[in-house]
Design an enzyme around this catalytic site. Structure first.
Site, PDB file in Angstrom:
ATOM      1  N   CYS A 232      68.502  12.437   8.478  1.00 45.84           N
ATOM      2  CA  CYS A 232      69.362  11.762   8.605  1.00 45.84           C
ATOM      3  C   CYS A 232      69.216   9.575   7.726  1.00 45.84           C
ATOM      4  CB  CYS A 232      69.485  10.924  10.520  1.00 45.84           C
ATOM      5  SG  CYS A 232      70.207  10.128  10.627  1.00 45.84           S
TER       6      CYS A 232
ATOM      7  N   CYS B 106      67.380   7.101  10.316  1.00 42.64           N
ATOM      8  CA  CYS B 106      66.678   7.087  11.381  1.00 42.64           C
ATOM      9  C   CYS B 106      65.807   6.118  11.066  1.00 42.64           C
ATOM     10  CB  CYS B 106      65.959   8.526  10.907  1.00 42.64           C
ATOM     11  SG  CYS B 106      66.129   9.593  12.626  1.00 42.64           S
TER      12      CYS B 106
ATOM     13  N   HIS C  48      66.586   9.448  17.066  1.00 45.19           N
ATOM     14  CA  HIS C  48      67.643   9.692  16.760  1.00 45.19           C
ATOM     15  C   HIS C  48      68.358  11.162  17.546  1.00 45.19           C
ATOM     16  CE1 HIS C  48      69.110  12.403  13.405  1.00 45.19           C
ATOM     17  NE2 HIS C  48      69.262  13.487  14.328  1.00 45.19           N
TER      18      HIS C  48
ATOM     19  N   HIS D  22      73.047  10.050  14.938  1.00 56.21           N
ATOM     20  CA  HIS D  22      72.620   9.809  14.834  1.00 56.21           C
ATOM     21  C   HIS D  22      73.320   8.300  15.792  1.00 56.21           C
ATOM     22  CE1 HIS D  22      68.600   7.045  14.331  1.00 56.21           C
ATOM     23  NE2 HIS D  22      69.159   5.745  14.688  1.00 56.21           N
TER      24      HIS D  22
ATOM     25  N   HIS E 190      75.555   5.455  16.294  1.00 55.56           N
ATOM     26  CA  HIS E 190      76.099   4.546  15.828  1.00 55.56           C
ATOM     27  C   HIS E 190      77.694   3.968  16.202  1.00 55.56           C
ATOM     28  CE1 HIS E 190      77.465   7.679  13.401  1.00 55.56           C
ATOM     29  NE2 HIS E 190      77.518   6.780  13.085  1.00 55.56           N
TER      30      HIS E 190
END
Length: 358
Positions: free
Chosen positions: A69, A72, A132, A183, A185
């Protein structure tokens, strides 16, 4: 909140928003790299809308494994987009932006039957937490309040960039919506033009004011509050309701009870109150079908320079989920003609969301 700005290896800006006064190491140890590729705008004369052409986004990261990811924190010998071992909230310029300031990706020699120009603007990724596996609904009220402050900060600063006409803060949640990174966001777009939705909505508000002398958004909010049947939750400063002409099987609008044009105009009390109400609404959405609900959460706020007196800040939240295991697809009528067919009555959705209270 402590705000710290730095530069990534390719020159993109990254901004840390910390809830403590901890000092940060701001160097990106990755090798220098070229800046992101610019995009192009082409004008559709039939709909009088700008279309963004960003071919470089075909190669963007798509649903990587957790260990890969890019959002992260960095650590364990792996460098991500965030060169820090931990963070609270962080914003940075997108590596694969739909809009960016820079040279146009064409040399101007090719003739087209429609106007074209460089796809100027700015696209930022906003990471809500370092965890995450978290989701927005898992955040604390304090963290949500920090995010509201960040939305306001980025709206204010991006509005000051040359050529920016509108700032749009939003979150896409779930692969059914088209999310390419799991993740937690969101994103923030700074457009060099007013979007079609904003232009059409504010033009409607202008005609309504000329006809009645009143505010279209305020009257819509007042009518829903008076009717009550589609109101899901009311607080001291906010009202959440399912619109009477909802297009999506799950759709909400969340208005401040006091008219403001944009996020920076919200008071501390309104920001605090929103943090609590919004977490409550997101929890109801996940209980609706006993599973995480895919959704789009989109802030509608005033353009930077025009029709600001007509705008009324509000959050639109909708989902393509219409039942367990069933999605709402934009088929012929919606995709080709723009006429939505909703399989669920708005009053039914509102009642179910009221019953989904904790």
């Amino acid at each position: 909140m402590r705000k710290t700005s730095a530069r990534l290896a390719d020159g993109r800006e990254i901004i840390y928003f910390d809830e403590s006064d901890a000092q940060r190491e701001l160097r990106d140890p990755r090798d220098p790299a070229p800046p992101p590729t610019a995009s192009e705008l082409r004008f559709d004369p039939l709909l009088e809308e700008w279309v963004v052409l960003a071919a470089h986004r075909q190669g963007r990261t798509h649903l990587p494994a957790t260990a890969e990811c890019p959002l992260c924190p960095s650590g364990g010998g792996r460098q991500t987009e965030i060169p820090a071992s931990s963070y609270d909230v962080v914003a940075f310029e997108n590596r694969f932006p739909a809009l960016a300031f820079g040279d146009p990706p064409y040399d101007g020699t090719e003739e087209l039957p429609v106007p074209r120009r460089a796809g100027e603007g700015r696209c930022e990724v906003l990471c809500f937490a370092a965890d995450h596996d978290a989701s927005f609904v898992d955040l604390s009220p304090r963290r949500v309040r920090t995010i509201v402050d960040v939305w306001a900060d980025r709206t204010r600063e991006l509005s000051e960039l040359p050529g920016v006409e509108q700032v749009f803060c939003f979150e896409n949640r779930g692969p059914e919506i088209g999310v390419t990174l799991h993740h937690p966001h969101g994103q923030i777009y700074a457009y060099s033009f007013r979007t079609p939705r904003t232009r059409r909505t504010l033009d409607s508000a202008q005609r309504y004011r000329e006809r009645t002398g009143r505010d279209l958004f305020a009257d819509d909010l007042r009518a829903e509050r008076n009717a009550g049947v589609r109101v899901v939750r009311r607080s001291e400063h906010w009202t959440a309701f399912v619109p009477a002409a909802a297009r999506w099987p799950v759709e909400l609008r969340i208005y401040p009870n006091r008219r403001v044009a944009d996020l920076p105009e919200l008071t501390d009390a309104e920001r605090d109150d929103f943090s609590l109400l919004y977490l409550d609404i997101l929890g109801r959405l996940d209980r609706l079908f006993d599973a995480p609900l895919p959704y789009v959460a989109a802030w509608h706020q005033a353009p930077v320079r025009t029709q600001r007196d007509l705008a009324y800040l509000h959050l639109e939240l909708f989902s393509v989920r219409r039942a367990p295991g069933k999605l709402k697809y934009l088929a012929g009528s919606e995709a080709a003609m723009g006429v939505f067919v909703n399989d669920v009555l708005p009053e039914t959705t509102a009642q179910r969301l009221r019953e989904a209270a904790p």
